[in-house]
Design a protein around this motif. Structure first.
Motif, PDB file in Angstrom:
ATOM      1  N   LYS A  37      16.576  16.717  21.630  1.00 53.23           N
ATOM      2  CA  LYS A  37      17.303  15.807  22.414  1.00 53.23           C
ATOM      3  C   LYS A  37      16.256  14.704  22.879  1.00 53.23           C
ATOM      4  O   LYS A  37      15.826  14.925  23.908  1.00 53.23           O
ATOM      5  N   ASP A  38      15.899  13.615  21.995  1.00 55.11           N
ATOM      6  CA  ASP A  38      14.773  13.181  22.247  1.00 55.11           C
ATOM      7  C   ASP A  38      14.890  11.997  23.568  1.00 55.11           C
ATOM      8  O   ASP A  38      13.971  11.751  24.397  1.00 55.11           O
ATOM      9  N   ASN A  39      16.137  11.652  23.882  1.00 53.57           N
ATOM     10  CA  ASN A  39      15.931  11.082  25.142  1.00 53.57           C
ATOM     11  C   ASN A  39      16.037  11.700  26.276  1.00 53.57           C
ATOM     12  O   ASN A  39      15.298  11.158  27.280  1.00 53.57           O
ATOM     13  N   LEU A  40      16.326  13.064  26.458  1.00 50.82           N
ATOM     14  CA  LEU A  40      16.134  13.930  27.434  1.00 50.82           C
ATOM     15  C   LEU A  40      14.695  14.018  27.572  1.00 50.82           C
ATOM     16  O   LEU A  40      14.226  14.094  28.859  1.00 50.82           O
ATOM     17  N   ILE A  41      14.091  14.536  26.296  1.00 60.37           N
ATOM     18  CA  ILE A  41      12.641  14.575  26.667  1.00 60.37           C
ATOM     19  C   ILE A  41      11.857  13.178  27.143  1.00 60.37           C
ATOM     20  O   ILE A  41      10.868  13.422  28.140  1.00 60.37           O
ATOM     21  N   ARG A  42      12.304  12.105  26.793  1.00 57.74           N
ATOM     22  CA  ARG A  42      11.701  10.846  27.001  1.00 57.74           C
ATOM     23  C   ARG A  42      11.775  10.581  28.487  1.00 57.74           C
ATOM     24  O   ARG A  42      10.913  10.003  29.057  1.00 57.74           O
ATOM     25  N   VAL A  43      12.926  11.051  29.054  1.00 57.82           N
ATOM     26  CA  VAL A  43      13.215  10.858  30.511  1.00 57.82           C
ATOM     27  C   VAL A  43      12.258  11.601  31.297  1.00 57.82           C
ATOM     28  O   VAL A  43      11.540  11.212  32.064  1.00 57.82           O
ATOM     29  N   CYS A  44      12.084  12.909  30.959  1.00 54.70           N
ATOM     30  CA  CYS A  44      11.178  13.838  31.547  1.00 54.70           C
ATOM     31  C   CYS A  44       9.813  13.244  31.398  1.00 54.70           C
ATOM     32  O   CYS A  44       8.791  13.704  32.584  1.00 54.70           O
ATOM     33  N   VAL A  45       9.326  12.980  30.423  1.00 55.69           N
ATOM     34  CA  VAL A  45       7.931  12.673  29.933  1.00 55.69           C
ATOM     35  C   VAL A  45       7.667  11.113  31.163  1.00 55.69           C
ATOM     36  O   VAL A  45       6.595  11.056  31.548  1.00 55.69           O
ATOM     37  N   GLU A  46       8.479  10.389  30.875  1.00 54.67           N
ATOM     38  CA  GLU A  46       8.621   9.105  31.679  1.00 54.67           C
ATOM     39  C   GLU A  46       8.169   9.510  33.287  1.00 54.67           C
ATOM     40  O   GLU A  46       7.474   9.025  33.921  1.00 54.67           O
ATOM     41  N   ALA A  47       9.159  10.396  33.779  1.00 52.78           N
ATOM     42  CA  ALA A  47       9.028  10.739  35.006  1.00 52.78           C
ATOM     43  C   ALA A  47       7.845  11.366  35.537  1.00 52.78           C
ATOM     44  O   ALA A  47       7.185  11.185  36.617  1.00 52.78           O
ATOM     45  N   THR A  48       7.129  12.236  34.527  1.00 50.71           N
ATOM     46  CA  THR A  48       5.837  12.746  34.605  1.00 50.71           C
ATOM     47  C   THR A  48       4.770  11.614  34.821  1.00 50.71           C
ATOM     48  O   THR A  48       3.821  11.778  35.651  1.00 50.71           O
ATOM     49  N   LEU A  49       4.819  10.792  33.867  1.00 52.78           N
ATOM     50  CA  LEU A  49       3.819   9.715  34.215  1.00 52.78           C
ATOM     51  C   LEU A  49       4.121   8.491  35.068  1.00 52.78           C
ATOM     52  O   LEU A  49       2.912   8.246  35.428  1.00 52.78           O
ATOM     53  N   MET A  50       4.947   8.857  35.874  1.00 57.95           N
ATOM     54  CA  MET A  50       5.178   8.211  37.107  1.00 57.95           C
ATOM     55  C   MET A  50       4.698   8.698  38.244  1.00 57.95           C
ATOM     56  O   MET A  50       4.524   8.109  39.205  1.00 57.95           O
ATOM     57  N   THR A  51       4.270  10.004  37.939  1.00 63.10           N
ATOM     58  CA  THR A  51       3.522  10.747  39.123  1.00 63.10           C
ATOM     59  C   THR A  51       2.128  11.437  38.591  1.00 63.10           C
ATOM     60  O   THR A  51       1.406  11.805  39.540  1.00 63.10           O
ATOM     61  N   ASN A  52       1.757  10.841  37.463  1.00 64.67           N
ATOM     62  CA  ASN A  52       0.588  11.450  36.967  1.00 64.67           C
ATOM     63  C   ASN A  52      -0.227  10.052  36.370  1.00 64.67           C
ATOM     64  O   ASN A  52       0.517   9.048  35.939  1.00 64.67           O
ATOM     65  N   HIS A  53      -1.592  10.266  36.008  1.00 67.28           N
ATOM     66  CA  HIS A  53      -2.343   9.252  35.601  1.00 67.28           C
ATOM     67  C   HIS A  53      -2.449   9.448  34.053  1.00 67.28           C
ATOM     68  O   HIS A  53      -2.087   8.704  33.063  1.00 67.28           O
ATOM     69  N   PHE A  54      -2.954  10.523  33.358  1.00 67.04           N
ATOM     70  CA  PHE A  54      -3.003  10.836  31.977  1.00 67.04           C
ATOM     71  C   PHE A  54      -2.341  12.219  31.960  1.00 67.04           C
ATOM     72  O   PHE A  54      -2.412  12.969  32.723  1.00 67.04           O
ATOM     73  N   LEU A  55      -1.675  12.299  30.759  1.00 63.67           N
ATOM     74  CA  LEU A  55      -0.580  13.526  30.596  1.00 63.67           C
ATOM     75  C   LEU A  55      -1.111  13.816  28.975  1.00 63.67           C
ATOM     76  O   LEU A  55      -1.097  13.534  27.996  1.00 63.67           O
ATOM     77  N   HIS A  56      -1.569  15.322  29.263  1.00 64.33           N
ATOM     78  CA  HIS A  56      -2.151  15.964  27.949  1.00 64.33           C
ATOM     79  C   HIS A  56      -1.306  16.957  27.260  1.00 64.33           C
ATOM     80  O   HIS A  56      -0.655  17.782  27.876  1.00 64.33           O
ATOM     81  N   PHE A  57      -0.757  16.689  26.273  1.00 64.48           N
ATOM     82  CA  PHE A  57       0.152  17.572  25.357  1.00 64.48           C
ATOM     83  C   PHE A  57      -0.904  18.654  24.396  1.00 64.48           C
ATOM     84  O   PHE A  57      -0.694  18.608  23.288  1.00 64.48           O
ATOM     85  N   ALA A  58      -1.743  19.473  25.223  1.00 66.16           N
ATOM     86  CA  ALA A  58      -2.373  20.279  24.500  1.00 66.16           C
ATOM     87  C   ALA A  58      -1.729  21.397  24.004  1.00 66.16           C
ATOM     88  O   ALA A  58      -0.637  21.978  24.546  1.00 66.16           O
ATOM     89  N   GLY A  59      -2.225  22.156  22.794  1.00 64.13           N
ATOM     90  CA  GLY A  59      -1.629  23.240  22.428  1.00 64.13           C
ATOM     91  C   GLY A  59      -0.938  23.351  20.953  1.00 64.13           C
ATOM     92  O   GLY A  59      -0.782  22.023  20.546  1.00 64.13           O
ATOM     93  N   LEU A  60      -0.441  24.183  20.682  1.00 62.77           N
ATOM     94  CA  LEU A  60       0.105  24.340  19.244  1.00 62.77           C
ATOM     95  C   LEU A  60       1.519  24.733  19.461  1.00 62.77           C
ATOM     96  O   LEU A  60       2.401  24.858  18.201  1.00 62.77           O
ATOM     97  N   TRP A  61       2.353  24.885  20.491  1.00 69.80           N
ATOM     98  CA  TRP A  61       3.559  25.137  20.660  1.00 69.80           C
ATOM     99  C   TRP A  61       4.484  23.817  20.735  1.00 69.80           C
ATOM    100  O   TRP A  61       4.133  22.803  20.677  1.00 69.80           O
ATOM    101  N   HIS A  62       5.766  24.256  20.774  1.00 64.09           N
ATOM    102  CA  HIS A  62       6.630  23.091  20.584  1.00 64.09           C
ATOM    103  C   HIS A  62       6.707  21.957  21.675  1.00 64.09           C
ATOM    104  O   HIS A  62       6.922  20.930  21.475  1.00 64.09           O
ATOM    105  N   GLU A  63       6.265  22.443  22.812  1.00 66.33           N
ATOM    106  CA  GLU A  63       6.021  21.476  24.105  1.00 66.33           C
ATOM    107  C   GLU A  63       4.974  20.346  23.522  1.00 66.33           C
ATOM    108  O   GLU A  63       5.386  19.305  23.758  1.00 66.33           O
ATOM    109  N   SER A  64       4.083  20.799  22.795  1.00 69.90           N
ATOM    110  CA  SER A  64       3.046  19.773  22.530  1.00 69.90           C
ATOM    111  C   SER A  64       3.467  18.878  21.451  1.00 69.90           C
ATOM    112  O   SER A  64       3.017  17.593  21.304  1.00 69.90           O
ATOM    113  N   GLU A  65       4.617  19.169  20.480  1.00 67.36           N
ATOM    114  CA  GLU A  65       5.120  18.129  19.673  1.00 67.36           C
ATOM    115  C   GLU A  65       5.724  17.031  20.371  1.00 67.36           C
ATOM    116  O   GLU A  65       6.171  16.026  19.797  1.00 67.36           O
TER     117      GLU A  65
END
Length: 316
Positions: free
Chosen positions: A249-277
């Motif tokens: 569900k791309d839109n749901l993920i996008r909303v959550c990433v956008e919300a995280t970027l509004m409270t943080n400066h840089f957001l690191h998608f480290a790792g090899l699991w699905h979250e990083s994709e």
């Protein structure tokens, strides 16, 4: 190297290692647009290392994660007018309205972000949620108890190193090319590939050797977690429903990433699991509604507030 934005009067730049056309294009598509806005806003340069900084034929060659230690030397030997560098991993998204990271940095130090100290949540809770939710929704083989729970003492002693007081994620490292080029080169040269594999099982710059060398050297600026918020932890703590409902569900993920970027400066998608994709979600703050909300919010943050009473206010 590719100079995408020439260094300005500050002589401060962002750098990234993105070796190979596919890796470079993936970074350019998903990360570059916001990096460019951030650099232009704060008058920073932007340089991409798209080729090895050391020949694969060289006996000292190591993977790109370790080649970060050669950036200062490479820039010092170039014609660019650079003093201070913030090197970021290619899987980091930037809030382009974020403060200038170089305002937090002292050139005599190396700048790092801790993975274990001064986090805005319980580290144990984050680790347990990651483990539990990966096991429940991603793969039943994912262990509920693994090295993700290692203490600092275990991390260092398991690699025959003196225990240090902290542990950094190497997705972000700041340095001054004049003060640190020779030092970082010495760390690069000190270990051969066999030692690195014996130490950590793989060549990761954030492994205990990297942490030991810098912390043993000792002159460190520990930067705010917001400059390298870890999506794995952010998702587990704030958006655990994404493990079950979010992968397709791309839109749901996008909303959550956008919300995280509004409270943080840089957001690191480290790792090899699905979250990083989810780094590749794309179209962040691109709708007119979200772009307007984002811009208006940061404009509102600059407005004074008085606390003056306005009477009873009810929803319409």
């Amino acid at each position: 190297m590719k100079v995408l934005i020439k260094p300005g009067a500050s002589k401060n730049i962002l750098t990234v290692i993105a070796l190979g056309e596919d890796f470079y294009m993936n970074w350019h598509k998903h990360a570059f647009p916001a990096w460019e806005k951030y650099c232009n806003h704060h008058k920073l340069g932007l340089v991409v290392f798209d080729k090895d900084l050391i020949s694969e034929k060289d006996k000292l060659w190591k993977k790109a994660t370790w080649q970060k230690l050669l950036i200062a030397e490479s820039l010092k030997n170039s014609s660019l007018s650079v003093e201070n560098v913030c090197n970021l991993d290619a899987d980091i998204l930037i809030n382009y309205k974020a403060p200038n990271i170089f305002d937090e940095y002292e050139p005599e130090t190396i700048g790092l972000v801790s993975m274990v100290e001064n986090l805005p949540f319980s580290l144990d809770e984050a680790r347990r949620k990651v483990s539990f939710l990966r096991n429940r929704y991603y793969d039943k083989k994912y262990p509920l108890d693994s090295s993700i729970f290692m203490s600092l003492e275990q991390i260092y002693t398991n690699n025959n190193l003196p225990v240090q007081e902290n542990y950094a994620c190497s997705g972000l490292i700041m340095f001054n090319i004049n003060n640190h080029a020779e030092l970082m080169r010495s760390w690069f040269d000190k270990y051969d590939n066999n030692e690195l594999k014996l130490s950590s099982g793989e060549q990761q710059l954030s492994d205990p050797i990297f942490n030991f060398e810098i912390q043993n050297w000792g002159n460190i600026t520990w930067l705010d977690y917001k400059f390298q918020a870890l999506w794995n932890y952010e998702m587990a703590i704030k958006y655990p429903f994404l493990y079950n409902y979010g992968r397709n569900k791309d839109n749901l993920i996008r909303v959550c990433v956008e919300a995280t970027l509004m409270t943080n400066h840089f957001l690191h998608f480290a790792g090899l699991w699905h979250e990083s994709e989810m780094f590749e979600i794309g179209e962040l703050f691109e709708s007119e509604e979200k772009k307007s909300e984002f811009e208006d919010y940061y404009q509102y943050l600059t407005s004074p507030v008085t606390g003056k009473r306005k009477g009873v206010i009810k929803p319409s």
